[in-house]
Design a protein around this motif. Sequence first.
Motif, PDB file in Angstrom:
ATOM      1  N   ILE A  21       0.834  -1.172   0.013  1.00  0.00           N
ATOM      2  CA  ILE A  21       0.070   0.118   0.243  1.00  0.00           C
ATOM      3  C   ILE A  21       1.396   1.296   0.369  1.00  0.00           C
ATOM      4  O   ILE A  21       1.801   1.530   0.795  1.00  0.00           O
ATOM      5  N   PRO A  22       0.870   2.040  -0.723  1.00  0.00           N
ATOM      6  CA  PRO A  22       1.246   3.288  -1.229  1.00  0.00           C
ATOM      7  C   PRO A  22       1.573   4.347  -0.071  1.00  0.00           C
ATOM      8  O   PRO A  22      -0.193   4.278  -0.141  1.00  0.00           O
ATOM      9  N   ALA A  23       2.009   5.202   0.418  1.00  0.00           N
ATOM     10  CA  ALA A  23       1.928   6.493   1.432  1.00  0.00           C
ATOM     11  C   ALA A  23       3.513   6.837   1.465  1.00  0.00           C
ATOM     12  O   ALA A  23       4.549   6.605   0.862  1.00  0.00           O
ATOM     13  N   PHE A  24       2.988   7.984   1.947  1.00  0.00           N
ATOM     14  CA  PHE A  24       4.056   8.691   2.622  1.00  0.00           C
ATOM     15  C   PHE A  24       3.739   9.754   3.413  1.00  0.00           C
ATOM     16  O   PHE A  24       2.500  10.115   3.831  1.00  0.00           O
ATOM     17  N   VAL A  25       4.943  10.739   3.996  1.00  0.00           N
ATOM     18  CA  VAL A  25       5.088  11.253   4.593  1.00  0.00           C
ATOM     19  C   VAL A  25       4.978  13.048   3.779  1.00  0.00           C
ATOM     20  O   VAL A  25       5.865  13.246   3.282  1.00  0.00           O
ATOM     21  N   VAL A  26       3.866  14.128   3.600  1.00  0.00           N
ATOM     22  CA  VAL A  26       3.515  14.665   3.407  1.00  0.00           C
ATOM     23  C   VAL A  26       3.753  15.776   4.324  1.00  0.00           C
ATOM     24  O   VAL A  26       4.346  16.748   3.994  1.00  0.00           O
ATOM     25  N   ALA A  27       3.599  15.809   6.186  1.00  0.00           N
ATOM     26  CA  ALA A  27       3.794  16.763   6.826  1.00  0.00           C
ATOM     27  C   ALA A  27       4.927  15.807   7.269  1.00  0.00           C
ATOM     28  O   ALA A  27       4.570  15.472   8.231  1.00  0.00           O
ATOM     29  N   HIS A  28       6.034  16.841   8.126  1.00  0.00           N
ATOM     30  CA  HIS A  28       7.057  15.671   9.418  1.00  0.00           C
ATOM     31  C   HIS A  28       7.062  16.763  10.403  1.00  0.00           C
ATOM     32  O   HIS A  28       6.907  17.641  10.712  1.00  0.00           O
ATOM     33  N   GLY A  29       5.700  15.940  11.328  1.00  0.00           N
ATOM     34  CA  GLY A  29       5.650  16.491  12.517  1.00  0.00           C
ATOM     35  C   GLY A  29       6.982  16.571  13.502  1.00  0.00           C
ATOM     36  O   GLY A  29       8.538  16.111  13.552  1.00  0.00           O
ATOM     37  N   ASP A  30       6.937  16.948  15.033  1.00  0.00           N
ATOM     38  CA  ASP A  30       7.913  16.192  15.784  1.00  0.00           C
ATOM     39  C   ASP A  30       7.951  15.181  16.343  1.00  0.00           C
ATOM     40  O   ASP A  30       6.565  14.013  15.860  1.00  0.00           O
ATOM     41  N   GLN A  81      -5.812  22.020  10.246  1.00  0.00           N
ATOM     42  CA  GLN A  81      -5.429  22.367  11.520  1.00  0.00           C
ATOM     43  C   GLN A  81      -4.153  21.525  11.664  1.00  0.00           C
ATOM     44  O   GLN A  81      -3.180  21.836  12.596  1.00  0.00           O
ATOM     45  N   ARG A  82      -3.222  22.008  10.637  1.00  0.00           N
ATOM     46  CA  ARG A  82      -1.771  22.650  10.594  1.00  0.00           C
ATOM     47  C   ARG A  82      -1.680  23.705  10.807  1.00  0.00           C
ATOM     48  O   ARG A  82      -0.330  23.626  11.221  1.00  0.00           O
ATOM     49  N   GLY A  83      -2.774  24.400  10.374  1.00  0.00           N
ATOM     50  CA  GLY A  83      -2.960  25.939  11.361  1.00  0.00           C
ATOM     51  C   GLY A  83      -2.104  26.304  12.730  1.00  0.00           C
ATOM     52  O   GLY A  83      -1.702  26.630  13.205  1.00  0.00           O
ATOM     53  N   TYR A  84      -3.122  25.042  13.139  1.00  0.00           N
ATOM     54  CA  TYR A  84      -2.984  25.083  15.026  1.00  0.00           C
ATOM     55  C   TYR A  84      -2.077  24.160  15.323  1.00  0.00           C
ATOM     56  O   TYR A  84      -1.675  24.639  17.013  1.00  0.00           O
ATOM     57  N   ASP A  85      -1.657  23.291  15.006  1.00  0.00           N
ATOM     58  CA  ASP A  85      -0.737  22.454  15.042  1.00  0.00           C
ATOM     59  C   ASP A  85       0.466  22.606  14.573  1.00  0.00           C
ATOM     60  O   ASP A  85       0.593  21.122  13.472  1.00  0.00           O
ATOM     61  N   PRO A  86       2.082  23.212  13.909  1.00  0.00           N
ATOM     62  CA  PRO A  86       3.365  23.146  13.386  1.00  0.00           C
ATOM     63  C   PRO A  86       3.852  21.736  13.837  1.00  0.00           C
ATOM     64  O   PRO A  86       4.218  21.301  12.283  1.00  0.00           O
ATOM     65  N   ASP A  87       3.310  20.883  14.571  1.00  0.00           N
ATOM     66  CA  ASP A  87       4.168  20.374  14.814  1.00  0.00           C
ATOM     67  C   ASP A  87       3.451  18.746  14.643  1.00  0.00           C
ATOM     68  O   ASP A  87       3.515  16.910  15.158  1.00  0.00           O
ATOM     69  N   LEU A  88       2.454  18.401  13.554  1.00  0.00           N
ATOM     70  CA  LEU A  88       1.577  17.824  13.247  1.00  0.00           C
ATOM     71  C   LEU A  88       2.093  16.439  11.718  1.00  0.00           C
ATOM     72  O   LEU A  88       2.736  16.867  11.278  1.00  0.00           O
ATOM     73  N   TRP A  89       2.593  15.698  12.541  1.00  0.00           N
ATOM     74  CA  TRP A  89       2.391  14.660  11.039  1.00  0.00           C
ATOM     75  C   TRP A  89       1.032  14.903  10.193  1.00  0.00           C
ATOM     76  O   TRP A  89       0.339  14.410  10.595  1.00  0.00           O
ATOM     77  N   VAL A  90       1.881  14.576   8.630  1.00  0.00           N
ATOM     78  CA  VAL A  90       1.039  14.317   8.134  1.00  0.00           C
ATOM     79  C   VAL A  90       0.825  13.024   6.520  1.00  0.00           C
ATOM     80  O   VAL A  90       1.501  13.015   6.402  1.00  0.00           O
ATOM     81  N   ILE A  91       0.354  12.087   6.968  1.00  0.00           N
ATOM     82  CA  ILE A  91       0.630  10.332   6.293  1.00  0.00           C
ATOM     83  C   ILE A  91      -0.220  10.067   4.920  1.00  0.00           C
ATOM     84  O   ILE A  91      -1.550   9.981   5.572  1.00  0.00           O
ATOM     85  N   GLU A  92       0.124  10.474   3.971  1.00  0.00           N
ATOM     86  CA  GLU A  92      -1.314  10.016   3.327  1.00  0.00           C
ATOM     87  C   GLU A  92      -0.780   8.948   2.385  1.00  0.00           C
ATOM     88  O   GLU A  92       0.286   8.162   2.029  1.00  0.00           O
TER      89      GLU A  92
END
Length: 109
Positions: A21-30, A81-92
């Motif tokens: 299943i393809p997946a990518f880190v879109v935003a690297h959080g803390d 959500q990223r605007g509220y929490d810049p430490d947030l990870w996003v995985i797609e």
Amino acid sequence: MRLTARMWVDAYLTRLRLSDIPAFVVAHGDDTGGAVLVKLATLDGRAQVFQRSFDLMTGERNWMVLSEGDEIEVDAAITRQRGYDPDLWVIEVEDKAGRHLLDEPGLKD
């Protein structure tokens, strides 16, 4: 002792890769304590984004849908959500069948 966000993300990506299943880190959080959002794109213009929730009554952690619908709308919810929490990870995750594996043992916790 709880897993760091980075360790959980690495384990999740490995589990997805083993299931082809393809997946990518879109935003690297803390690395230590960042929260994680998982976006599931079904490659038909639709998507869902999941966030982990904590049930105060049972003490259980579960993944719940934060937003779903047109992928553009889901992306907007993630941006908010990223605007509220810049430490947030996003995985797609990209899977036509809608597999995300978040309900499997070891990933739910």
